[in-house]
Design an enzyme around this catalytic site. Structure first.
Site, short mmCIF file in Angstrom:
data_model
loop_
_atom_site.label_atom_id
_atom_site.label_comp_id
_atom_site.label_asym_id
_atom_site.label_seq_id
_atom_site.Cartn_x
_atom_site.Cartn_y
_atom_site.Cartn_z
N CYS A 1 5.53 -5.22 -22.47
CA CYS A 1 6.98 -5.05 -22.36
C CYS A 1 7.65 -5.33 -23.71
O CYS A 1 7.12 -6.09 -24.53
CB CYS A 1 7.49 -6.03 -21.30
SG CYS A 1 9.28 -6.12 -21.13
N SER B 1 10.07 -7.15 -24.27
CA SER B 1 10.43 -8.57 -24.42
C SER B 1 9.33 -9.31 -25.18
O SER B 1 9.62 -10.18 -26.00
CB SER B 1 10.67 -9.22 -23.05
OG SER B 1 11.75 -8.60 -22.41
N HIS C 1 9.84 -8.58 -28.79
CA HIS C 1 10.93 -9.36 -29.38
C HIS C 1 10.41 -10.70 -29.92
O HIS C 1 10.86 -11.19 -30.95
CB HIS C 1 12.01 -9.67 -28.34
CG HIS C 1 12.90 -8.49 -28.00
ND1 HIS C 1 13.46 -7.68 -28.95
CD2 HIS C 1 13.35 -8.03 -26.80
CE1 HIS C 1 14.20 -6.75 -28.36
NE2 HIS C 1 14.14 -6.94 -27.06
N HIS D 1 3.92 -11.13 -19.62
CA HIS D 1 4.64 -11.64 -18.45
C HIS D 1 4.75 -10.59 -17.35
O HIS D 1 5.61 -10.69 -16.48
CB HIS D 1 6.05 -12.09 -18.88
CG HIS D 1 6.86 -10.96 -19.44
ND1 HIS D 1 6.72 -10.51 -20.73
CD2 HIS D 1 7.78 -10.15 -18.85
CE1 HIS D 1 7.53 -9.48 -20.91
NE2 HIS D 1 8.17 -9.23 -19.80
N CYS E 1 7.63 -7.04 -14.03
CA CYS E 1 8.84 -7.11 -14.86
C CYS E 1 9.63 -5.81 -14.86
O CYS E 1 10.75 -5.76 -14.36
CB CYS E 1 8.52 -7.53 -16.30
SG CYS E 1 9.99 -7.47 -17.36
P1 PAD Z 1 11.27 0.09 -24.68
O1 PAD Z 1 10.98 -0.07 -26.11
O2 PAD Z 1 10.24 0.67 -23.79
O3 PAD Z 1 12.62 0.92 -24.46
C1 PAD Z 1 13.72 0.88 -25.32
C2 PAD Z 1 14.21 2.31 -25.49
O4 PAD Z 1 15.40 2.32 -26.24
C3 PAD Z 1 13.19 3.17 -26.23
O5 PAD Z 1 12.88 4.32 -25.47
C4 PAD Z 1 13.90 3.51 -27.53
O6 PAD Z 1 13.54 4.79 -28.03
C5 PAD Z 1 15.36 3.45 -27.10
N1 PAD Z 1 16.31 3.27 -28.18
C6 PAD Z 1 16.19 2.51 -29.29
N2 PAD Z 1 17.31 2.58 -30.04
C7 PAD Z 1 18.16 3.41 -29.39
C8 PAD Z 1 19.47 3.87 -29.65
N3 PAD Z 1 20.14 3.50 -30.74
N4 PAD Z 1 20.05 4.71 -28.77
C9 PAD Z 1 19.39 5.11 -27.66
N5 PAD Z 1 18.13 4.67 -27.34
C10 PAD Z 1 17.54 3.85 -28.20
O7 PAD Z 1 11.67 -1.36 -24.14
P2 PAD Z 1 11.71 -1.90 -22.63
O8 PAD Z 1 12.18 -0.81 -21.76
O9 PAD Z 1 10.44 -2.61 -22.34
O10 PAD Z 1 12.85 -3.01 -22.77
C11 PAD Z 1 14.19 -2.64 -23.08
C12 PAD Z 1 15.02 -3.89 -23.31
O11 PAD Z 1 15.15 -4.58 -22.07
C13 PAD Z 1 14.40 -4.88 -24.29
O12 PAD Z 1 15.43 -5.48 -25.06
C14 PAD Z 1 13.76 -5.89 -23.37
O13 PAD Z 1 13.59 -7.15 -23.98
C15 PAD Z 1 14.79 -5.94 -22.27
C16 PAD Z 1 14.30 -6.52 -20.98
N6 PAD Z 1 15.17 -7.30 -20.27
C17 PAD Z 1 14.80 -7.85 -19.11
C18 PAD Z 1 15.80 -8.66 -18.38
O14 PAD Z 1 15.45 -9.40 -17.46
N7 PAD Z 1 17.08 -8.52 -18.73
C19 PAD Z 1 13.53 -7.65 -18.59
C20 PAD Z 1 12.66 -6.82 -19.29
C21 PAD Z 1 13.03 -6.27 -20.51
ZN ZN Z 2 9.44 -7.72 -19.48
#
Ligand code: PAD
Ligand code: ZN
Length: 362
Positions: free
Chosen positions: A38, A40, A43, A59, A164
């Site tokens: 993921c 996260s 990060h 996770h 997740c």
């Molecule tokens: P990912 O990298 O699979 O998806 C992010 C997407 O954003 C990618 O497809 C990128 O191409 C796209 N992207 C990047 N920059 C831009 C932009 N400027 N405009 C449009 N699109 C763009 O990541 P993910 O889906 O695994 O996670 C996404 C976020 O969610 C990340 O910050 C992660 O830490 C967070 C998250 N939050 C929780 C929560 O509980 N809130 C849980 C899991 C993940």
């Molecule tokens: Zn996650």
């Protein structure tokens, strides 16, 4: 057991043999079958967020109960489980009010188990746990309260994603925003979590689902998951495109699933009067958001969202039932399945926007 250790930010994870002490009171030893990779986790590798080091990240995992510590009553050896990155104690103020995703126990972990010690070591060096899970290893000792028992006919190497990305994305729509049928929804970021926002919007009966990303392959994925429109943020004006698609109305809901303050502003600007913006993405620690308060005056709502506001032990088995009934997509989320030794290439591919989710198969 073999695990992938992060020793320093921006350095590749080191796959090595660690000692894993057995489960103590109310802890359980899990033989992991699979773990999703993921953003996260990425990060923490990049230092967007701080964590005590060294640490075994990961996770989003599923596996089989190998051994139970004293006092464990929820599971027994052989049970199939998905791991929850929030332990839910069932007794704190949040749990008793039905907000298990905010359980106090999560904030007691701080890189250790709930008793303040670690089970992981490399020689004499203490290795930290991640969210009480550390799924980038062949085995994990986790709190009993982090386990979700699941049906045994569900394929563990797929339902790891229920740990997740799926409950976060689907839950952001269903539990956090409570999207109504017929709504218009913008999804900024069509990655592993964003695709689940898209499929959550389909389940909620949204009428238009506008996926926004900077990569064509991500937008194609979003169409497969039920998006009705795609916007290429690398070349198009996102706000104007949403205006066109919604015939000037703008959207009822916008979800930021990237982790960027610029995208949060963009999300807000795509919503109509009375619209709702949900921030799912994790921004770098210390980031500051500047918004025009005029947007909020017009009954707009700006919400945060952790873990899709889910209750793991209720929502995860339900999501698995939906997958088994072919009403939820999981297989299509998996771009690649790799061995633990190849975990660094999984992170590289995620960073380069090449994959939705990679599964590490043990
Ligand atoms: P990912 O990298 O699979 O998806 C992010 C997407 O954003 C990618 O497809 C990128 O191409 C796209 N992207 C990047 N920059 C831009 C932009 N400027 N405009 C449009 N699109 C763009 O990541 P993910 O889906 O695994 O996670 C996404 C976020 O969610 C990340 O910050 C992660 O830490 C967070 C998250 N939050 C929780 C929560 O509980 N809130 C849980 C899991 C993940
Ligand atoms: Zn996650």
């Amino acid at each position: 057991m073999k695990a992938a250790v992060l020793y320093e930010n921006f350095q590749p994870l080191v796959v090595e043999n660690l000692e894993l002490e057995g489960p103590k009171d109310h802890e359980v030893l899990i033989k992991l079958t699979a773990s999703g990779v993921c953003h996260s986790d990425l990060h923490y590798i990049k230092g967007d967020r701080e964590h005590p080091m060294p640490v075994v990240l990961g996770h989003e995992g599923a596996g089989v109960v190998e051994e139970t510590g004293s006092g464990v009553s929820y599971v027994q050896t052989g049970d199939h489980v998905v791991l929850s990155f929030v332990p839910t104690c069932g007794q704190c103020n949040y749990c008793v009010r039905g907000r298990q995703n905010l359980c106090d126990a999560r904030y007691q972990l701080r890189g250790k188990m709930l008793d303040g010690t670690t089970r992981l070591r490399s020689g004499s060096q203490e290795i930290h746990h991640f969210n009480g899970l550390s799924t980038f290893g062949e085995y994990a000792v986790v709190p009993e309260d982090s386990l979700v028992k699941i049906r045994e006919d569900a394929p563990l190497d797929r339902v790891a994603l229920i740990g997740c990305g799926v409950p976060t994305g689907v839950g952001a729509v269903i539990n956090t925003a409570k999207v109504k049928p017929g709504s218009s929804v913008v999804v900024l970021g069509a990655g592993g979590v964003g695709l689940n926002v898209v499929q959550g919007a389909v389940l909620a009966g949204a009428e238009s689902i506008i996926a926004v990303d900077i990569y064509g392959n991500k937008l194609e994925n979003a169409l497969q998951f039920g998006a009705t429109h795609m916007v290429d943020a690398s070349g198009e004006d996102v706000i104007e495109r949403v205006r066109d698609i919604t015939r000037g109305d703008m959207a009822d809901y916008a979800f930021e699933v990237i982790g960027s303050t610029a995208a949060i502003n963009q999300a807000l600007a795509t919503t109509k009067r009375g619209g709702t913006t949900v921030v799912v993405g994790v921004t770098p620690a210390g980031a500051e958001l500047t918004i025009d308060p005029d947007f909020l005056h017009l009954d707009r709502v700006l919400m945060g969202c952790t873990y899709g506001s889910c209750y793991p032990r209720a929502d995860m088995p339900m999501l698995i039932d939906m997958y088994m009934a072919r009403r939820l997509k999981l297989d299509e989320l998996i771009s690649a399945t790799l061995k633990l030794e190849d975990i660094n290439s999984a992170f590289e591919a995620l960073d380069q926007g090449e994959v939705a989710r990679t599964i590490i198969r043990y």
